[in-house]
Motif scaffolding. Structure first.
Motif, PDB file in Angstrom:
ATOM      1  N   ASN A 241       0.825  -1.210   0.000  1.00 40.82           N
ATOM      2  CA  ASN A 241       0.000   0.000   0.000  1.00 40.82           C
ATOM      3  C   ASN A 241       0.855   1.253   0.000  1.00 40.82           C
ATOM      4  N   SER A 242       1.768   1.348   0.957  1.00 41.02           N
ATOM      5  CA  SER A 242       2.401   2.635   1.258  1.00 41.02           C
ATOM      6  C   SER A 242       3.560   3.003   0.331  1.00 41.02           C
ATOM      7  N   LEU A 243       4.402   2.053  -0.064  1.00 40.27           N
ATOM      8  CA  LEU A 243       5.568   2.411  -0.866  1.00 40.27           C
ATOM      9  C   LEU A 243       5.205   2.976  -2.238  1.00 40.27           C
ATOM     10  N   PRO A 244       4.240   2.381  -2.973  1.00 35.72           N
ATOM     11  CA  PRO A 244       3.833   3.032  -4.224  1.00 35.72           C
ATOM     12  C   PRO A 244       3.280   4.434  -4.004  1.00 35.72           C
ATOM     13  N   MET A 245       2.538   4.641  -2.908  1.00 34.79           N
ATOM     14  CA  MET A 245       2.013   5.975  -2.612  1.00 34.79           C
ATOM     15  C   MET A 245       3.142   6.955  -2.352  1.00 34.79           C
ATOM     16  N   GLN A 246       4.166   6.538  -1.596  1.00 41.76           N
ATOM     17  CA  GLN A 246       5.288   7.421  -1.322  1.00 41.76           C
ATOM     18  C   GLN A 246       5.990   7.826  -2.608  1.00 41.76           C
ATOM     19  N   ALA A 247       6.269   6.839  -3.457  1.00 43.72           N
ATOM     20  CA  ALA A 247       6.957   7.134  -4.717  1.00 43.72           C
ATOM     21  C   ALA A 247       6.115   8.043  -5.601  1.00 43.72           C
ATOM     22  N   ALA A 248       4.830   7.752  -5.695  1.00 41.34           N
ATOM     23  CA  ALA A 248       3.949   8.542  -6.551  1.00 41.34           C
ATOM     24  C   ALA A 248       3.794   9.969  -6.033  1.00 41.34           C
TER      25      ALA A 248
ATOM     26  N   VAL B 124       4.485  15.540  -7.073  1.00 31.05           N
ATOM     27  CA  VAL B 124       4.787  16.859  -6.522  1.00 31.05           C
ATOM     28  C   VAL B 124       5.895  17.522  -7.334  1.00 31.05           C
ATOM     29  N   ALA B 125       6.938  16.760  -7.660  1.00 29.39           N
ATOM     30  CA  ALA B 125       8.024  17.322  -8.472  1.00 29.39           C
ATOM     31  C   ALA B 125       7.522  17.736  -9.846  1.00 29.39           C
ATOM     32  N   ASP B 126       6.717  16.904 -10.479  1.00 28.94           N
ATOM     33  CA  ASP B 126       6.169  17.254 -11.797  1.00 28.94           C
ATOM     34  C   ASP B 126       5.305  18.506 -11.721  1.00 28.94           C
ATOM     35  N   ALA B 127       4.483  18.610 -10.683  1.00 30.52           N
ATOM     36  CA  ALA B 127       3.616  19.776 -10.541  1.00 30.52           C
ATOM     37  C   ALA B 127       4.435  21.049 -10.368  1.00 30.52           C
TER      38      ALA B 127
ATOM     39  N   THR C 156      -0.522  11.664 -14.425  1.00 31.77           N
ATOM     40  CA  THR C 156      -1.861  11.083 -14.321  1.00 31.77           C
ATOM     41  C   THR C 156      -1.794   9.562 -14.259  1.00 31.77           C
ATOM     42  N   VAL C 157      -0.945   8.985 -15.103  1.00 34.08           N
ATOM     43  CA  VAL C 157      -0.787   7.530 -15.085  1.00 34.08           C
ATOM     44  C   VAL C 157      -0.223   7.072 -13.742  1.00 34.08           C
ATOM     45  N   ILE C 158       0.762   7.782 -13.227  1.00 36.80           N
ATOM     46  CA  ILE C 158       1.347   7.429 -11.935  1.00 36.80           C
ATOM     47  C   ILE C 158       0.293   7.547 -10.834  1.00 36.80           C
ATOM     48  N   PHE C 159      -0.554   8.546 -10.923  1.00 40.02           N
ATOM     49  CA  PHE C 159      -1.632   8.730  -9.947  1.00 40.02           C
ATOM     50  C   PHE C 159      -2.581   7.530  -9.960  1.00 40.02           C
ATOM     51  N   VAL C 160      -2.933   7.072 -11.151  1.00 40.92           N
ATOM     52  CA  VAL C 160      -3.821   5.911 -11.271  1.00 40.92           C
ATOM     53  C   VAL C 160      -3.158   4.665 -10.673  1.00 40.92           C
ATOM     54  N   VAL C 161      -1.882   4.475 -10.984  1.00 36.69           N
ATOM     55  CA  VAL C 161      -1.171   3.305 -10.467  1.00 36.69           C
ATOM     56  C   VAL C 161      -1.118   3.342  -8.937  1.00 36.69           C
ATOM     57  N   ALA C 162      -0.810   4.513  -8.372  1.00 36.51           N
ATOM     58  CA  ALA C 162      -0.758   4.636  -6.913  1.00 36.51           C
ATOM     59  C   ALA C 162      -2.107   4.334  -6.290  1.00 36.51           C
TER      60      ALA C 162
ATOM     61  N   LEU D  59      -5.367   9.095  -2.869  1.00 36.49           N
ATOM     62  CA  LEU D  59      -6.209  10.240  -3.219  1.00 36.49           C
ATOM     63  C   LEU D  59      -5.649  11.528  -2.623  1.00 36.49           C
ATOM     64  N   PHE D  60      -4.936  11.422  -1.501  1.00 37.03           N
ATOM     65  CA  PHE D  60      -4.352  12.607  -0.861  1.00 37.03           C
ATOM     66  C   PHE D  60      -3.262  13.240  -1.711  1.00 37.03           C
ATOM     67  N   ILE D  61      -2.752  12.510  -2.695  1.00 29.04           N
ATOM     68  CA  ILE D  61      -1.666  13.051  -3.523  1.00 29.04           C
ATOM     69  C   ILE D  61      -2.109  14.318  -4.241  1.00 29.04           C
ATOM     70  N   LEU D  62      -3.340  14.358  -4.721  1.00 26.35           N
ATOM     71  CA  LEU D  62      -3.807  15.523  -5.475  1.00 26.35           C
ATOM     72  C   LEU D  62      -3.768  16.799  -4.628  1.00 26.35           C
ATOM     73  N   PRO D  63      -4.402  16.843  -3.458  1.00 22.57           N
ATOM     74  CA  PRO D  63      -4.319  18.083  -2.672  1.00 22.57           C
ATOM     75  C   PRO D  63      -2.905  18.399  -2.210  1.00 22.57           C
ATOM     76  N   VAL D  64      -2.101  17.376  -1.925  1.00 23.02           N
ATOM     77  CA  VAL D  64      -0.719  17.638  -1.516  1.00 23.02           C
ATOM     78  C   VAL D  64       0.064  18.260  -2.668  1.00 23.02           C
ATOM     79  N   ALA D  65      -0.093  17.728  -3.867  1.00 26.94           N
ATOM     80  CA  ALA D  65       0.623  18.269  -5.024  1.00 26.94           C
ATOM     81  C   ALA D  65       0.198  19.703  -5.312  1.00 26.94           C
TER      82      ALA D  65
END
Length: 625
Positions: free
Chosen positions: A133-140, A145-148, A169-175, A183-189
């Motif tokens: 669960n967590s490692l793909p989320m961390q990487a994504a 964030v860097a891309d944004a 977007t693809v990385i977001f889907v994979v995560a 889902l928290f990645i979007l507001p954090v980014a």
């Protein structure tokens, strides 16, 4: 600086590889293995299952592939842990360089070192199911964030802007496919993008943006209309609006899918218990991590290790955090906003998971397992990168104009190095203590011994049975059954409902003789071996009634020939039982109730005489009188 960063990452991976190599499967790992052993791994029933409220098809897929290739073998899961950690660590370093700037110097290395050694990421790494669960989320999160930030700082005019949008977007889907918390990645980014462009390319107060005639067709082109307010919020939104739009669509779709398949909101919940769990998570887990704690980990098998920091470490953690915040706010422009946003995430991110675990019976120590904090560690790392990438505070207008983002504080280098060394040493103590506690678990030894025992008994069918309570509790049924755990193991006996040799696995995984507990006794038949009483449909009388249950029957018999007969209890299905010519014992598992067992020879000419028998549960023979 890059070579130092790579050396730090390699050192982390060596330590994490040791932690993975000395670990083994635990709890939910066996549930994943059990489901992968009893269902087709490409079916929706398998991939779309709501596992303890989580929707994680990609995690199920990785677990399924690992189980098919090497069932109940820790080597492949351990390799996936190290590989995923490598991807996450590299993504975090890339994010730090993008957000803080390539000239950030010792500050960038400090941010990386914090992520690499913080105890907040250790428990979720060692536990395979949690790491999926967590490692793909961390990487994504780090990558997106860097891309944004790349997009918004270039005002969307990078030549590769469209590629960045598609890639993120693809990385977001994979995560999301690994963990719905992604889902928290979007507001954090988005928040990181806003905070990153506050002092990058801003205009003087009261001016408005003008269109750039050379930016035609650029992704996120921010050409403005009269009155356009060029603020950090508007720059971050307009420069990467295609990215925000595509990720928002994915966000909404995934949210709908999640709530349609997940049972995350089921069960009893308590607002007061949620608040207590969140506070315990922050005060006893997050805060001690700022000084490399906790040093003491305890385990109440079958629970995972829990960190118990002493009061002095908690107090010291708060003091260190206060000093860091004071330094950041006093030395870096806009640091207060970064601190506020980070604090909001640290608290808000804990609320959903603690709400789902907030029944009245939930122990507060759950929050001290720290397995829900890896994304918090990434967000804090992002905050550090944002602060060190911000311009220094200056007292004059001239100094403000010449302030250079990411400028090194030369005099602080020795101090940062010393504090960093102490923090790394403290975190190492915590990791060693955690590893010792993590290894204090019988699961690995049980699985290894059981595999050897099953291979030695592969020629004789055996009954299914539960794993020991200290390995997996009955709440995980049916995935706590050995037929699920070892279902894809090739060198093993067939799991059946009838056998002529009753063997069981003991609590250590050894194959030992079994026996049937005497819940009810079977009366012997009125005939004899030379005068068999069962020549057609008949009944084996019991000395008392049975309730509806899955019962094990053990009965002796003598048969005139080898063949098959049917046996059943009232209200249960019929089981076909093979018998052999001569005097033998047969063991059968039947579901049902009643006062007698129905029997009917199937093979033509088969007759039997039955002796005494028992109806009950399977247990080790040494425990049954």
């Amino acid at each position: 600086m890059s070579s130092v960063a790579i050396a730090l990452i390699i050192a982390q991976l060596v330590v994490r590889a040791w932690l993975a190599a000395t670990g083994n499967f635990y709890w939910d790992d066996l549930v994943l293995i059990g489901r992968a052993s009893s269902q087709p791994i490409l079916s929706w029933d398998y991939l779309g299952h709501s596992h303890d409220g989580h929707f994680m098809p990609a995690a199920f897929l990785v677990a399924g592939i690992s189980t098919v290739i090497a069932p109940v073998n820790w080597v492949l899961p351990a390799i996936t842990l190290v590989v995923m950690q490598a991807l996450a660590s590299l993504a975090v370093w890339r994010m730090i360089r993008v957000v803080a700037g390539r000239t950030a110097g010792i500050g960038a290395l400090a941010a990386l070192a914090f992520y690499l050694v913080t105890p907040m990421t250790v428990p979720a790494f060692a536990w395979w199911a949690a790491a999926l669960n967590s490692l793909p989320m961390q990487a994504a999160m780090a990558w997106i964030v860097a891309d944004a930030v790349l997009l918004v700082r270039s005002r969307g005019r990078r030549p590769d802007a469209r590629l960045i949008v598609i890639r993120s977007t693809v990385i977001f889907v994979v995560a999301l496919a690994f963990f719905e918390k992604s889902l928290f990645i979007l507001p954090v980014a988005f928040a990181a993008a806003v905070l990153a462009v506050r002092y990058t390319g801003s205009r003087s107060p009261g001016t408005t943006a003008t269109a750039d005639p050379d930016a035609t067709g650029a992704i996120g082109d921010d050409r403005a209309t009269p009155g356009y307010a060029d603020t950090a919020l508007t720059r971050a939104f307009s420069a990467a609006r295609t990215l925000w739009a595509s990720m928002s669509i994915v966000f909404v779709i995934w949210l709908v899918v999640f709530f349609s398949v997940s049972d995350a909101t089921a069960g009893q919940h308590s607002i007061a218990q949620t608040a207590r769990l969140v506070w315990r998570s922050i005060n006893d887990a997050v805060i001690p991590s700022f000084v490399g704690g906790p040093w003491e980990w305890e385990r109440w098998v079958p629970s995972p290790p829990m960190g118990f920091p002493p009061v002095w470490m908690i107090v010291l953690g708060w003091v260190v955090l206060a000093v860091l915040v004071w330094w950041a706010v006093s030395r870096r422009r806009g640091a207060a906003g970064v601190v506020i946003c980070t604090a909001f995430y640290v608290i808000a991110a804990q609320i959903p998971v603690m709400w789902n675990r907030s029944s009245a019976n939930t122990a507060l120590e759950l929050a001290q397992t720290m397995r829900y904090l890896p994304d918090t560690a990434v967000v804090i790392t992002i905050a550090i990168a944002l602060i060190i990438g911000s311009p220094e505070r200056a007292r004059t207008a001239t100094a403000v104009r010449h302030a250079r983002p990411g400028a090194d504080d030369r005099g602080l280098v020795p101090v940062v190095a010393l504090v960093g060394a102490l923090a790394v040493a403290s975190a190492t103590i915590s990791l060693v203590s955690f590893s010792t506690s993590w290894r204090d678990d019988p699961t690995g030894d049980y699985l290894a011994t059981a595999k050897r025992s099953l291979a030695a008994n592969r020629d004789h069918p055996m009954f299914d049975q539960s794993l020991p309570l200290e390995v997996l509790l009955p709440v995980a049924y049916p995935n706590n059954q050995i037929s699920h755990t070892f279902g894809r193991v090739r060198d093993r006996p067939e799991f059946a409902v009838t056998t002529d040799r009753l063997n069981v696995l003991d609590s250590a995984g050894n194959l030992v003789p079994g026996a049937v507990t005497p819940a009810r006794k079977i009366r012997p038949g009125r005939g004899a071996c030379d005068r068999p009483e069962i020549t057609g449909p008949g009944r084996l009388s019991l000395d008392g009634p049975l309730i509806q249950w899955r019962w094990t029957i053990g009965v002796s018999y003598c048969a005139n020939r080898s063949g098959q007969l049917d046996m059943s209890l009232e209200g249960g299905r019929t089981v076909r039982v093979p018998v052999q010519a001569g005097l033998h014992v047969v063991y059968v598992q039947l579901e049902g109730r009643g006062r007698a067992i129905a029997v009917r020879p199937v093979t033509a000419g088969l007759t039997l005489h039955t002796g005494e028998g028992r109806v009950g549960e399977v247990a080790e023979a040494r425990l049954v009188g």
